[in-house]
Enzyme design. Structure first.
Site, PDB file in Angstrom:
ATOM      1  N   GLU A 157       4.708  18.665 -32.201  1.00 27.61           N
ATOM      2  CA  GLU A 157       3.495  18.686 -31.392  1.00 27.61           C
ATOM      3  C   GLU A 157       3.717  17.814 -30.147  1.00 27.61           C
ATOM      4  OE1 GLU A 157      -0.072  16.982 -33.088  1.00 27.61           O
ATOM      5  OE2 GLU A 157      -1.335  18.381 -32.008  1.00 27.61           O
TER       6      GLU A 157
ATOM      7  N   HIS B 214      -6.155  11.702 -43.329  1.00 33.97           N
ATOM      8  CA  HIS B 214      -6.281  12.420 -42.056  1.00 33.97           C
ATOM      9  C   HIS B 214      -5.321  13.611 -42.029  1.00 33.97           C
ATOM     10  CE1 HIS B 214      -6.669  12.384 -37.475  1.00 33.97           C
ATOM     11  NE2 HIS B 214      -5.572  13.103 -37.651  1.00 33.97           N
ATOM     12  N   GLU B 215      -4.056  13.358 -42.365  1.00 37.22           N
ATOM     13  CA  GLU B 215      -3.069  14.451 -42.325  1.00 37.22           C
ATOM     14  C   GLU B 215      -3.397  15.499 -43.375  1.00 37.22           C
ATOM     15  OE1 GLU B 215      -1.483  14.249 -39.705  1.00 37.22           O
ATOM     16  OE2 GLU B 215      -1.842  12.107 -39.364  1.00 37.22           O
TER      17      GLU B 215
ATOM     18  N   ASN C 286       2.577  18.319 -40.227  1.00 39.00           N
ATOM     19  CA  ASN C 286       3.371  19.513 -40.500  1.00 39.00           C
ATOM     20  C   ASN C 286       2.908  20.111 -41.822  1.00 39.00           C
ATOM     21  OD1 ASN C 286       5.095  18.643 -38.319  1.00 39.00           O
ATOM     22  ND2 ASN C 286       5.937  17.175 -39.774  1.00 39.00           N
TER      23      ASN C 286
ATOM     24  N   GLU D 240      -8.595  16.893 -34.099  1.00 41.76           N
ATOM     25  CA  GLU D 240      -8.372  15.481 -34.405  1.00 41.76           C
ATOM     26  C   GLU D 240      -9.641  14.781 -34.878  1.00 41.76           C
ATOM     27  OE1 GLU D 240      -5.695  14.548 -35.002  1.00 41.76           O
ATOM     28  OE2 GLU D 240      -4.359  15.842 -33.876  1.00 41.76           O
TER      29      GLU D 240
ATOM     30  N   ALA E  71       1.483   9.550 -37.803  1.00 46.59           N
ATOM     31  CA  ALA E  71       1.897  10.596 -38.744  1.00 46.59           C
ATOM     32  C   ALA E  71       1.716  11.946 -38.067  1.00 46.59           C
ATOM     33  CB  ALA E  71       1.053  10.535 -40.012  1.00 46.59           C
TER      34      ALA E  71
HETATM   35 ZN   LIG Z   1      -4.448  14.385 -36.503  1.00 43.37          ZN
END
Ligand SMILES: [Zn+2]
Length: 859
Positions: free
Chosen positions: A127, A302-303, A272, A325, A269
């Site tokens: 990204e 979050h991930e 993926n 986000e 982080a």
């Molecule tokens: Zn994020």
């Protein structure tokens, strides 16, 4: 490189023209230290009238391009970033053979060599647009496809990707190598595909999910393995899965879940799909406070939230990056508070994310949350406090606005309808309007399409200690005059033996300039009237006079951690707005921090106190205030419970500013202990704290190169080398600054982690005269840095070498006039504008502090 752009218009046209079916990607990681073999076969369809399109690819050598069986001349069709494809058919197959380059900037395929054992560790970071540094692709989020990776690598390595890792097969003619042929992925965007490879240490686990067992994996470098706390990491992971499967109403969409702690990572982080990479600083090799565990849990969650929101359902274009986000941030704090031991996670949010959002939203570069992302340059400087923190704050307000259950019902419907597809904000809002029955267009207009923050200020009138009227005044800045509708709570707190306790809470809608609160008429005046109690909305909060006195007198005695956090945020914001002199803020912190039980708040406030001294204090009184800050912290460190998080946090804050001969003597003595000796009994003086102590001694010239060399000898690891790089740049000599400058600005040899450590060491409050001559050279270097370095590297250098500590009128003027003359691209221009705005803010705060100092001297 920042010159290699892609516009939204191009991406839109291409996605009309192209439907991508699949990628087959063959990587050979055994061909050398600089490059690796990359063979991509892409199958895609085009409508009849499409004649030409292109693949994105950045590689030093493209040797073969075959389109539908016809070989094309790479020299003709490849320009260094794009492969032009002409004569398209309804169904197409293109094969690209190349040598691609390993990176040392944390973008593309990053290659790291462990200094401890010489082992090579690789990982990808794609990204925003860096999958194209590894394979040829249509690099835009709405051209999803299946990906079938095959990787040839040393046989003793682990190879991890989005699909489960298969058994490797032998490679003919090379006994040291093996080949991993992965199953195809579901349909993904290029930016969430990944390959991680190297002799990683692995711990495996499982999660019993709704639809069967999900294999879990944790990976880190072998030399960090002893520090990997797998039980704790799996615990947070399992709790997260349980929570999200429940509230999202949809089983985890991938076949396994690996989390990899990788070296030299640029961000916290990356989400993926099923192959999440984390900064390896999250493997704690030294004692850290619970704030670090909390932050790590937040990152893990979050991930994980992105697996649904981002990976399964993906934004069409980067305009909706904020939603991606903000949603993950909001969902992670929610999960943390409701499913882990950090039951006051919204308190941390109220100090950390909110202060970040407030800063960003008051910069000249602020923008509506719903940003206009014209091209890749725009998005790459937009990973900012609006996109993450303000967006998440406003999402929290949206949840208060539509109701939590209605919000989650809308989210569930959204996932169900758009799984494996791409969306825009409107697709989510359509569902939320259905479930809540509310028209969100006006809300979106106020909150998403305009920039700037409102101030909410109580205006009270009283007779005989009872309110005769309470009004909430709403203000907006001149630049961004929008007044908004806010759903807020107000809390009334009274003094009691248990501290300041909430007597009453009222919830109301605030609209326009004045909102009366009739419910509170006749109510006895409390010691603290807290607007935006429970932190429902995003706004700057001000206190009435009586409440201000209460906060100054006894912020630590407020019983609710969230209420304390709101008061800390309000006072920190007043410091930044030149309403509260730096010297008063320092006293507030020194007086209130001892009773603060939330360690994340303690650390945020300590950092703000340091900024008050270094940046916002009247320069003429700075020495005095700095000494006051250091002695106050030293006293507090001495009274905190031995071995507690607060002791560690305050001791670190003290060590970072210690300067008196007595304090310096104590720093040296601490280095001779492992447990704080009789200086700070119970303080664990371990590897990283030793480095912090030594950094301070280096900065003030008390420790020299021999000390540094000896410490590096004790800790010759990747982290140790970073610590040493920081220290070398932080030495108080002209030569040290010249060397640091040459290594970072004049050369691009340093890997990203060492580059970052070096630029961070360069400026020190004690070294202003040493670094002042570099202001002109810094400005001169910016156009070149932006043109020649990768985006991340250029951004790192420009932001972190900005001379923020040198805030004075003359330097501000130098930068201002340079900005007027320089013809910069918008992205670096924005970075300098932001630095200058921070500097101008510091100057206003300094003036305020000067006035306070003069007044004090007159008395
Ligand atoms: Zn994020």
């Amino acid at each position: 490189m920042p010159g290699i752009n892609l516009t939204r218009d191009e991406a839109r046209d291409r996605s009309i023209m192209v439907d991508v079916d699949s990628y087959e990607i063959e990587l050979d990681l055994t061909t050398g230290e600089k490059t690796f073999g990359s063979v991509t076969t892409v199958r895609f369809r085009c409508p009849d009238d499409a004649e030409r399109t292109w693949l994105d690819f950045i590689a030093p050598a493209v040797t073969e391009v075959v389109l539908n069986g016809t070989s094309l001349d790479p020299v003709t069709v490849y320009d260094g970033s794009r492969i032009t494809l002409e004569g398209l058919q309804a169904e197409n197959e293109v094969r690209v053979v190349a040598e691609a380059a390993y990176m040392h900037t944390g973008e593309g395929l990053h290659r790291f060599v462990d200094p401890v054992d010489g082992e090579v560790y690789l990982y990808t970071q794609f990204e925003v647009p860096d999958a194209r540094r590894v394979f040829a692709c249509f690099e835009q989020p709405d051209l999803k496809a299946t990906f079938t990776f095959a990787v040839t690598a040393p046989r003793h390595w682990q190879v991890v990707s989005n699909s489960p890792t298969p058994e490797p097969s032998p490679v003919e003619g090379d006994e040291s190598a093996a080949r991993w042929a992965f199953e195809p992925t579901p349909r993904l965007s290029t930016y969430v595909t990944a390959i991680v490879a190297g002799p990683y240490h692995v711990v495996r686990g499982e999660y019993e999910a709704k639809e069967g067992t999900i294999p879990l994996g944790l990976f880190c470098r072998v030399s960090l393995a002893e520090h990997l706390d797998a039980d704790e990491l799996f615990d947070v992971t399992r709790r997260g899965f349980g929570f999200f499967e429940d509230v999202f109403g949809l089983a985890y969409p991938f076949a396994k879940y690996d989390q990899l702690f990788v070296p030299d990572f640029n961000a916290g982080a990356m989400e993926n799909a099923a192959c999440v990479t984390h900064h390896e600083d999250y493997v704690f090799r030294s004692r850290v406070t619970d704030a670090a565990y909390e932050r790590r849990a937040e990152t893990i969650l979050h991930e994980m939230a992105h697996m649904w929101f981002g990976d399964l359902v993906t934004m069409r274009w980067w305009d909706d990056l904020w939603l991606n986000e903000s949603f993950a941030t909001w969902a992670s704090v929610l999960a943390e508070e409701e499913a882990t031991r950090w039951i006051e996670a919204w308190t941390t949010f109220a100090v950390s994310e909110k202060l970040w959002a407030l800063r960003q939203d008051q910069l000249p570069s602020t923008h509506p949350i719903s940003a206009d992302i014209r091209d890749l340059d725009d998005v790459q400087v937009n990973f900012d406090g609006i996109t993450y923190a303000k967006g998440a704050s406003v999402l929290k307000q949206l949840v208060a606005w539509v109701g939590r259950e209605e919000f989650l019902a809308g989210v569930r419907a959204y996932f169900a309808e758009h799984a494996w597809g791409n969306t825009t904000l409107q697709d989510l809002f359509a569902q939320l309007e259905k479930t809540s029955g509310r028209d969100l267009s006006a809300w979106a207009g106020q909150w998403l399409e305009t920039a700037g923050v409102n101030t909410l200020r109580p205006e009270v009138e009283t007779i005989d200690d009872a309110y005769t009227s309470v009004t909430v005044l709403q203000e907006a800045g001149e630049e961004h005059p929008t007044l908004r509708d806010h759903r807020i709570a107000m809390g009334l707190y009274d003094d009691s033996p248990d501290g300041f306790v909430r007597r009453r809470r009222v919830e109301l809608d605030v609209t326009g300039e004045r909102t009366e609160v009739p419910d509170l008429v006749g109510e006895a005046v409390p010691d603290l009237l807290l607007v935006n109690d429970d932190d429902l909305t995003f706004a700057k909060i001000r206190l009435d006079d009586r409440s201000s006195e209460t906060v100054v007198r006894g912020i630590g005695r407020l019983s609710s951690s969230l209420a304390r956090a709101l008061c800390w945020t309000a006072t920190t914001d007043m410091l930044r707005d030149a309403e509260l002199p730096a010297r008063d803020y320092v006293e507030l912190v020194l007086g209130g921090i001892q009773r603060e039980t939330d360690i994340s708040v303690v650390q945020t406030v300590l950092a703000a106190g340091r900024t008050a001294v270094d940046l916002f204090a009247d320069p003429l009184d700075r020495m005095m205030l700095s000494a006051r800050w250091a002695s106050g912290l030293r006293r507090l460190a001495g009274v905190m419970e031995a071995g507690s998080d607060s002791q560690l946090a305050i001791s670190r804050a003290w060590a970072a500013v210690a300067a008196s001969p007595e304090h310096v003597e104590q720093l040296w003595s601490l280095l001779d202990t492992t447990d704080g000796g009789d200086i700070l009994p119970g303080l664990q003086v371990d590897t990283d704290l030793r480095w912090s102590l030594l950094h301070r001694l280096v900065i003030i010239g008390a420790a020299g190169d021999a000390h540094l060399a000896a410490e590096l000898d004790r800790d010759d690891t990747a982290t140790g080398r970073r610590q040493a790089a920081y220290a070398l740049a932080a030495r108080p000599t002209e030569q040290a600054k010249a060397d640091a400058w040459a290594q970072t600005v004049e050369s691009d040899e340093l890997p990203n982690a060492l580059l970052r450590a070096t630029v961070d060491g360069f400026h020190q409050p004690e070294h202003l005269e040493l670094v002042r001559p570099y202001v002109g050279r810094y400005l001169d270097a910016i156009p070149r840095l932006w043109a020649e370095r990768t985006t991340d590297t250029a951004k790192t250098i420009i932001v972190r070498l900005f001379p923020r500590l040198l805030a004075d009128a003359e330097i501000a003027e130098t930068i201002r006039s340079w900005l007027n003359e320089a013809e910069l691209p918008p992205a670096p221009h924005r970075l300098i504008v932001e630095g200058l705005a921070d500097m101008e803010r510091a100057l206003r705060a300094q003036a305020r502090d000067r006035t306070a100092g003069q007044a004090a001297r007159r008395h």
